[in-house]
Design a protein around this motif. Structure first.
Motif, PDB file in Angstrom:
ATOM      1  N   ILE A 298       0.845  -1.209   0.000  1.00 45.64           N
ATOM      2  CA  ILE A 298       0.000   0.000   0.000  1.00 45.64           C
ATOM      3  C   ILE A 298       0.871   1.246   0.000  1.00 45.64           C
ATOM      4  CG2 ILE A 298      -1.511   1.379   1.475  1.00 45.64           C
ATOM      5  CD1 ILE A 298      -3.055  -0.663  -0.049  1.00 45.64           C
ATOM      6  N   ARG A 299       1.922   1.264   0.813  1.00 46.66           N
ATOM      7  CA  ARG A 299       2.790   2.433   0.871  1.00 46.66           C
ATOM      8  C   ARG A 299       3.578   2.613  -0.427  1.00 46.66           C
ATOM      9  NH1 ARG A 299       5.422   2.630   6.967  1.00 46.66           N
ATOM     10  NH2 ARG A 299       3.446   2.904   8.082  1.00 46.66           N
ATOM     11  N   ALA A 300       3.796   1.519  -1.151  1.00 42.97           N
ATOM     12  CA  ALA A 300       4.507   1.620  -2.425  1.00 42.97           C
ATOM     13  C   ALA A 300       3.611   2.070  -3.565  1.00 42.97           C
ATOM     14  CB  ALA A 300       5.146   0.278  -2.778  1.00 42.97           C
ATOM     15  N   GLY A 301       2.303   2.220  -3.297  1.00 44.59           N
ATOM     16  CA  GLY A 301       1.394   2.730  -4.318  1.00 44.59           C
ATOM     17  C   GLY A 301       0.679   1.674  -5.131  1.00 44.59           C
ATOM     18  N   VAL A 302       0.692   0.404  -4.687  1.00 47.05           N
ATOM     19  CA  VAL A 302      -0.023  -0.651  -5.412  1.00 47.05           C
ATOM     20  C   VAL A 302      -1.523  -0.419  -5.269  1.00 47.05           C
ATOM     21  CG1 VAL A 302      -0.451  -3.141  -5.530  1.00 47.05           C
ATOM     22  CG2 VAL A 302       1.849  -2.285  -5.086  1.00 47.05           C
ATOM     23  N   SER A 303      -2.266  -0.561  -6.348  1.00 48.46           N
ATOM     24  CA  SER A 303      -3.705  -0.337  -6.314  1.00 48.46           C
ATOM     25  C   SER A 303      -4.392  -1.420  -5.497  1.00 48.46           C
ATOM     26  CB  SER A 303      -4.276  -0.320  -7.735  1.00 48.46           C
ATOM     27  OG  SER A 303      -4.148  -1.595  -8.348  1.00 48.46           O
ATOM     28  N   LEU A 304      -5.579  -1.099  -4.983  1.00 46.31           N
ATOM     29  CA  LEU A 304      -6.314  -2.050  -4.164  1.00 46.31           C
ATOM     30  C   LEU A 304      -6.723  -3.306  -4.933  1.00 46.31           C
ATOM     31  CD1 LEU A 304      -8.556   0.260  -1.948  1.00 46.31           C
ATOM     32  CD2 LEU A 304      -6.649  -1.161  -1.229  1.00 46.31           C
ATOM     33  N   PRO A 305      -7.243  -3.201  -6.176  1.00 46.40           N
ATOM     34  CA  PRO A 305      -7.570  -4.445  -6.903  1.00 46.40           C
ATOM     35  C   PRO A 305      -6.359  -5.338  -7.126  1.00 46.40           C
ATOM     36  CG  PRO A 305      -8.658  -2.568  -7.919  1.00 46.40           C
ATOM     37  CD  PRO A 305      -7.711  -2.016  -6.911  1.00 46.40           C
ATOM     38  N   ALA A 306      -5.210  -4.737  -7.418  1.00 46.00           N
ATOM     39  CA  ALA A 306      -4.005  -5.543  -7.616  1.00 46.00           C
ATOM     40  C   ALA A 306      -3.567  -6.208  -6.314  1.00 46.00           C
ATOM     41  CB  ALA A 306      -2.877  -4.683  -8.168  1.00 46.00           C
ATOM     42  N   LEU A 307      -3.649  -5.471  -5.205  1.00 44.45           N
ATOM     43  CA  LEU A 307      -3.265  -6.050  -3.919  1.00 44.45           C
ATOM     44  C   LEU A 307      -4.240  -7.146  -3.499  1.00 44.45           C
ATOM     45  CD1 LEU A 307      -1.375  -6.033  -1.517  1.00 44.45           C
ATOM     46  CD2 LEU A 307      -2.777  -4.238  -0.482  1.00 44.45           C
ATOM     47  N   GLN A 308      -5.522  -6.958  -3.793  1.00 42.59           N
ATOM     48  CA  GLN A 308      -6.499  -8.001  -3.498  1.00 42.59           C
ATOM     49  C   GLN A 308      -6.155  -9.292  -4.230  1.00 42.59           C
ATOM     50  OE1 GLN A 308     -10.466  -7.105  -4.828  1.00 42.59           O
ATOM     51  NE2 GLN A 308     -11.368  -8.912  -3.891  1.00 42.59           N
ATOM     52  N   ARG A 309      -5.726  -9.150  -5.492  1.00 40.81           N
ATOM     53  CA  ARG A 309      -5.341 -10.332  -6.260  1.00 40.81           C
ATOM     54  C   ARG A 309      -4.061 -10.960  -5.706  1.00 40.81           C
ATOM     55  NH1 ARG A 309      -7.141 -14.470  -9.338  1.00 40.81           N
ATOM     56  NH2 ARG A 309      -5.512 -15.176 -10.781  1.00 40.81           N
ATOM     57  N   LEU A 310      -3.113 -10.135  -5.326  1.00 44.16           N
ATOM     58  CA  LEU A 310      -1.853 -10.662  -4.810  1.00 44.16           C
ATOM     59  C   LEU A 310      -2.052 -11.429  -3.508  1.00 44.16           C
ATOM     60  CD1 LEU A 310       0.558  -7.641  -5.444  1.00 44.16           C
ATOM     61  CD2 LEU A 310       0.641  -9.870  -6.567  1.00 44.16           C
ATOM     62  N   GLY A 312      -4.944 -12.729  -2.381  1.00 41.52           N
ATOM     63  CA  GLY A 312      -5.958 -13.771  -2.426  1.00 41.52           C
ATOM     64  C   GLY A 312      -7.172 -13.489  -1.576  1.00 41.52           C
ATOM     65  N   HIS A 313      -7.526 -12.211  -1.396  1.00 42.89           N
ATOM     66  CA  HIS A 313      -8.715 -11.861  -0.622  1.00 42.89           C
ATOM     67  C   HIS A 313      -9.971 -12.084  -1.461  1.00 42.89           C
ATOM     68  CE1 HIS A 313      -6.164  -8.981   2.031  1.00 42.89           C
ATOM     69  NE2 HIS A 313      -6.169 -10.211   2.501  1.00 42.89           N
ATOM     70  N   ALA A 314     -11.010 -12.619  -0.832  1.00 38.31           N
ATOM     71  CA  ALA A 314     -12.270 -12.819  -1.532  1.00 38.31           C
ATOM     72  C   ALA A 314     -13.044 -11.521  -1.659  1.00 38.31           C
ATOM     73  CB  ALA A 314     -13.115 -13.866  -0.811  1.00 38.31           C
ATOM     74  N   HIS A 315     -12.851 -10.588  -0.719  1.00 36.13           N
ATOM     75  CA  HIS A 315     -13.600  -9.331  -0.709  1.00 36.13           C
ATOM     76  C   HIS A 315     -12.628  -8.158  -0.582  1.00 36.13           C
ATOM     77  CE1 HIS A 315     -17.229 -11.752  -0.225  1.00 36.13           C
ATOM     78  NE2 HIS A 315     -16.643 -12.355   0.790  1.00 36.13           N
ATOM     79  N   ILE A 316     -12.958  -7.064  -1.255  1.00 35.45           N
ATOM     80  CA  ILE A 316     -12.110  -5.885  -1.228  1.00 35.45           C
ATOM     81  C   ILE A 316     -12.097  -5.247   0.158  1.00 35.45           C
ATOM     82  CG2 ILE A 316     -13.914  -4.259  -1.895  1.00 35.45           C
ATOM     83  CD1 ILE A 316     -10.268  -4.278  -3.151  1.00 35.45           C
ATOM     84  N   HIS A 317     -13.153  -5.512   0.965  1.00 33.17           N
ATOM     85  CA  HIS A 317     -13.201  -4.916   2.307  1.00 33.17           C
ATOM     86  C   HIS A 317     -12.037  -5.408   3.170  1.00 33.17           C
ATOM     87  CE1 HIS A 317     -17.171  -3.484   1.224  1.00 33.17           C
ATOM     88  NE2 HIS A 317     -17.528  -4.716   0.910  1.00 33.17           N
ATOM     89  N   THR A 318     -11.611  -6.636   2.958  1.00 31.80           N
ATOM     90  CA  THR A 318     -10.465  -7.140   3.717  1.00 31.80           C
ATOM     91  C   THR A 318      -9.192  -6.409   3.320  1.00 31.80           C
ATOM     92  OG1 THR A 318     -11.548  -9.304   3.715  1.00 31.80           O
ATOM     93  CG2 THR A 318      -9.243  -9.224   4.402  1.00 31.80           C
ATOM     94  N   THR A 319      -9.048  -6.128   2.041  1.00 25.22           N
ATOM     95  CA  THR A 319      -7.859  -5.409   1.574  1.00 25.22           C
ATOM     96  C   THR A 319      -7.842  -3.976   2.091  1.00 25.22           C
ATOM     97  OG1 THR A 319      -8.114  -6.740  -0.434  1.00 25.22           O
ATOM     98  CG2 THR A 319      -6.453  -5.013  -0.479  1.00 25.22           C
ATOM     99  N   LEU A 320      -9.014  -3.389   2.263  1.00 21.68           N
ATOM    100  CA  LEU A 320      -9.089  -2.008   2.741  1.00 21.68           C
ATOM    101  C   LEU A 320      -8.519  -1.854   4.151  1.00 21.68           C
ATOM    102  CD1 LEU A 320     -12.625  -0.965   1.445  1.00 21.68           C
ATOM    103  CD2 LEU A 320     -10.439   0.017   0.743  1.00 21.68           C
ATOM    104  N   LEU A 321      -8.430  -2.943   4.916  1.00 19.31           N
ATOM    105  CA  LEU A 321      -7.889  -2.852   6.269  1.00 19.31           C
ATOM    106  C   LEU A 321      -6.431  -2.409   6.275  1.00 19.31           C
ATOM    107  CD1 LEU A 321      -9.392  -6.107   7.837  1.00 19.31           C
ATOM    108  CD2 LEU A 321     -10.114  -3.757   8.271  1.00 19.31           C
ATOM    109  N   TYR A 322      -5.739  -2.592   5.157  1.00 16.91           N
ATOM    110  CA  TYR A 322      -4.317  -2.245   5.113  1.00 16.91           C
ATOM    111  C   TYR A 322      -4.088  -0.754   4.855  1.00 16.91           C
ATOM    112  CZ  TYR A 322      -3.395  -7.214   5.145  1.00 16.91           C
ATOM    113  OH  TYR A 322      -3.339  -8.536   5.510  1.00 16.91           O
TER     114      TYR A 322
END
Length: 350
Positions: A298-310, A312-322
């Motif tokens: 996240i600090r390096a600027g990776v987008s949320l959809p890309a991080l979700q894929r990296l 393996g989160h089923a929902h974007i809400h889990t990725t938003l915690l970061y």
């Protein structure tokens, strides 16, 4: 009467291997039928075990209540007042269970009730359900009624606590084998869960494409890029340390009677426990490295959809915690905005 969860082998594939039985080994039919249907749905064995343990906790409480026939599950003797008494008993325990555990057990009982009686749990004598109207997320169509259980404990906001660079450095220097360094590298540089690391097989290492195939939660498979540093350390481990067993897993035991067999979750936890002691980094558990990876991305600027894929989160809400801004992050964003505004200001009039 004493109940326990039993792992049975040799059952048909359509039956859950985890059964709730009494001291004579006789199972609770109404409960095990629910577990069997969850097995037919294709849930993972670890999920089935958690379902069985959650229902076991309720059965042990329910059979102590007066006038309860534990061998049969009747709608008349189970209402939301029963659920309220069950939640109260949990809150009176010491140590008190977490709100997430209490809510998960309550939700499991509601699902069990709908499975057997094809309706929601009766309200009497309380009404612990809230109803509201909502529209489609895209704004079309009329309002639709929605209902949800109102007997849910308030859950504190989850805070992700990654490791600092100094903690990672101290912990990293405590390892002496290429296998252990490869384990930590996959967690730190690829964000793998501990179970995912142990499940990596030789055929999943796609060195020619600099990729790694990961089998994650929910039987989801994803391809991850392999950094050159990780490729070098994994290849070093395969060439110099790994025995040549028949096990398909990449990470195996290196010594003792278990030499050549796949590493177990207990073995991984024991390894990290030992290195936390000698490195002096108490919070360095396996999952904390996954959190560190997500926060760094996240600090390096990776987008949320890309991080979700990296991850393996089923929902974007889990990725938003970061997305958690520290004072340093806020100051950096402020300084960047001020510099941008200064560039856009017109030159002063002479």
């Amino acid at each position: 009467m004493t109940f326990r969860t039993l792992h049975q082998v040799g059952l048909p594939a359509s039956c859950s291997p985890f059964r709730v039985v009494d001291e004579q080994g006789q199972g609770l039919g109404w409960l095990n039928r629910f577990l069997d249907v969850q097995c037919v749905r294709g849930l993972a064995p670890l999920t089935l075990r958690s379902y069985a343990n959650a229902l076991l906790h309720f059965v042990r409480w329910w059979e102590r209540q007066p006038g309860v026939d534990i061998r049969h599950f009747h709608a008349a003797q189970f209402t939301e007042s029963t659920l309220l008494d069950y939640v109260r008993d949990q809150l009176d325990q010491l140590p008190k269970p977490s709100p997430e555990n209490v809510n998960a057990r309550s939700g499991m009982l509601r699902r069990l009730f709908r499975f057997h009686f094809h309706q929601d749990m009766p309200h009497a004598p309380y009404l612990m359900q809230r109803t509201w109207y909502r529209r489609s997320p895209l704004g079309y169509g009329g309002r639709v009624a929605a209902a949800a259980a109102d007997l849910k404990l308030k859950v504190p906001q989850r805070v992700i606590m990654p490791l600092s660079a100094e903690q990672v450095s101290h912990f990293w220097r405590s390892f002496r084998t290429a296998r252990d360094l490869a384990l930590v590298a996959l967690m730190l540089l690829n964000g793998l869960r501990s179970r995912e690391v142990l499940a990596v097989e030789l055929e999943d290492l796609l060195f020619s494409d600099m990729q790694l195939r990961v089998r994650g939660k929910g039987a989801r498979v994803r391809l991850l890029p392999l950094p050159p540093e990780t490729v070098r350390i994994v290849q070093c481990y395969l060439k110099t340390e790994r025995p040549l067993p028949n096990a398909p897993q990449v990470f195996v035991s290196l010594k003792g009677r278990a030499r050549g067999t796949a590493m177990t979750p207990d073995g991984l936890r024991s390894l990290f426990r030992h290195h936390r002691t000698i490195s002096g980094v108490p919070p360095a558990n396996p999952h904390r490295f996954r959190h560190t990876f997500g926060s760094d991305m996240i600090r390096a600027g990776v987008s949320l959809p890309a991080l979700q894929r990296l991850m393996g989160h089923a929902h974007i809400h889990t990725t938003l915690l970061y997305i958690q801004l520290t004072p340093q992050d806020v100051f950096a964003e402020y300084a960047r905005a001020v510099a941008q505004i200064a560039k856009l200001e017109p030159p002063p009039l002479v």
